[in-house]
Design an enzyme around this catalytic site. Structure first.
Site, PDB file in Angstrom:
ATOM      1  N   ASP A  16       0.415 -74.742 -26.363  1.00 34.28           N
ATOM      2  CA  ASP A  16       1.059 -75.493 -27.448  1.00 34.28           C
ATOM      3  C   ASP A  16       0.005 -76.211 -28.297  1.00 34.28           C
ATOM      4  O   ASP A  16       0.037 -77.420 -28.481  1.00 34.28           O
ATOM      5  CB  ASP A  16       2.089 -76.488 -26.909  1.00 34.28           C
ATOM      6  CG  ASP A  16       1.550 -77.338 -25.763  1.00 34.28           C
ATOM      7  OD1 ASP A  16       0.384 -77.132 -25.375  1.00 34.28           O
ATOM      8  OD2 ASP A  16       2.295 -78.195 -25.262  1.00 34.28           O
ATOM      9  N   ASP A  93      -7.536 -80.906 -15.289  1.00 37.51           N
ATOM     10  CA  ASP A  93      -8.245 -81.752 -16.254  1.00 37.51           C
ATOM     11  C   ASP A  93      -8.725 -83.041 -15.589  1.00 37.51           C
ATOM     12  O   ASP A  93      -9.886 -83.445 -15.758  1.00 37.51           O
ATOM     13  CB  ASP A  93      -7.390 -82.035 -17.492  1.00 37.51           C
ATOM     14  CG  ASP A  93      -5.970 -82.469 -17.152  1.00 37.51           C
ATOM     15  OD1 ASP A  93      -5.591 -82.448 -15.961  1.00 37.51           O
ATOM     16  OD2 ASP A  93      -5.234 -82.819 -18.089  1.00 37.51           O
TER      17      ASP A  93
END
Length: 264
Positions: A16, A93
């Site tokens: 996205d 992450d």
């Protein structure tokens, strides 16, 4: 093909994400810098504090102790030698931000983001930062990332060539910024010049970051976008505001560099 050269680096993007017109040119320009400097970990396309009206210079690239994600490049060497065999099943992450993975190395990130996150639901953080992400400025202007024969000290290829040179460049900006002691004084002075405002601890940083509309959280004790404790923004859209630890602490942060603040 048995004769084809194996890829030497990879770009990782969430699904996205919009990218800027110079997204690939930006990463291509960063390749020799990343691969030539062992103090670097990765290259990111994203500035967590790169909000509309608070960034200006599309050619500026900075070092950061914080790994941003949201569009980034790593080398085959890093993957093969360090990450491949221990890559986590999720939350990679934050895992990459852990000191055991980063090992004191820095990430390059632009002042103006080269990615824009448009997702509005789902994700590992349940869109926790959705409102902030929607305010990020995506670069739209063409940028010439070519390297001139004799780049001056303000050209990315010069000040990013190694950590010592970057520290000299960056802390020169900080040292020459006008020192202020309050938010109101900072907002007034930054209309005319770069300014520096100190915080004494992480809570103090959070208070100031909130006042200036910046991200207030940390990962592995590092505020988003911070380099040696310094977080910058352009609250009026032009001159820089540096939120910094006390000046004496800054000197300690760069004491391992051959070009310290005392040399500027």
């Amino acid at each position: 093909s048995k004769t084809a050269r194996l890829p030497q680096r990879i770009l990782i993007l969430e699904e996205d994400i919009h990218i800027s017109p110079d997204f690939f040119d930006y990463f291509k320009a960063m390749v020799p810098i990343l691969e030539g400097d062992s103090s670097l970990f990765a290259v990111s396309a994203f500035n967590d504090n790169g909000y509309k009206g608070m960034v200006q210079d599309a050619t500026r690239v900075l070092r950061s102790d914080f790994f941003p994600g949201l569009g980034w490049m790593l080398t085959r060497k890093l993957w093969t030698n360090e990450l491949q065999l221990k890559w986590p099943n999720g939350y990679w992450d934050d895992w990459l931000r852990d000191p055991h993975q980063r090992q004191g190395r820095h990430t390059l990130r632009p002042e103006i983001s080269r990615t824009f996150h448009f997702g509005s639901s789902g994700g590992s953080s349940n869109n926790q930062f959705g409102s902030q992400l929607q305010k990020i400025q995506l670069n739209t202007e063409p940028v010439d990332w070519s390297v001139p024969d004799n780049p001056d000290r303000h050209h990315y290829s010069y000040y990013l060539k190694d950590q010592d040179t970057f520290d000299f460049y960056y802390f020169d900006l900080i040292q020459n910024a006008q020192f202020v002691t309050s938010v109101s004084e900072a907002l007034d002075a930054v209309q005319k010049t770069n300014v520096r405002l100190e915080y004494n601890n992480f809570h103090g940083f959070q208070v100031l970051a909130k006042d200036f509309g910046l991200m207030t959280d940390e990962k592995a004790d590092i505020p988003r976008t911070a380099y040696k404790g310094v977080v910058e923004t352009r609250p009026r859209g032009n001159h820089l505001l540096f939120l910094t630890p006390p000046f004496a602490e800054l000197q300690l942060h760069v004491a391992t560099s051959s070009k310290s603040l005392a040399d500027v």
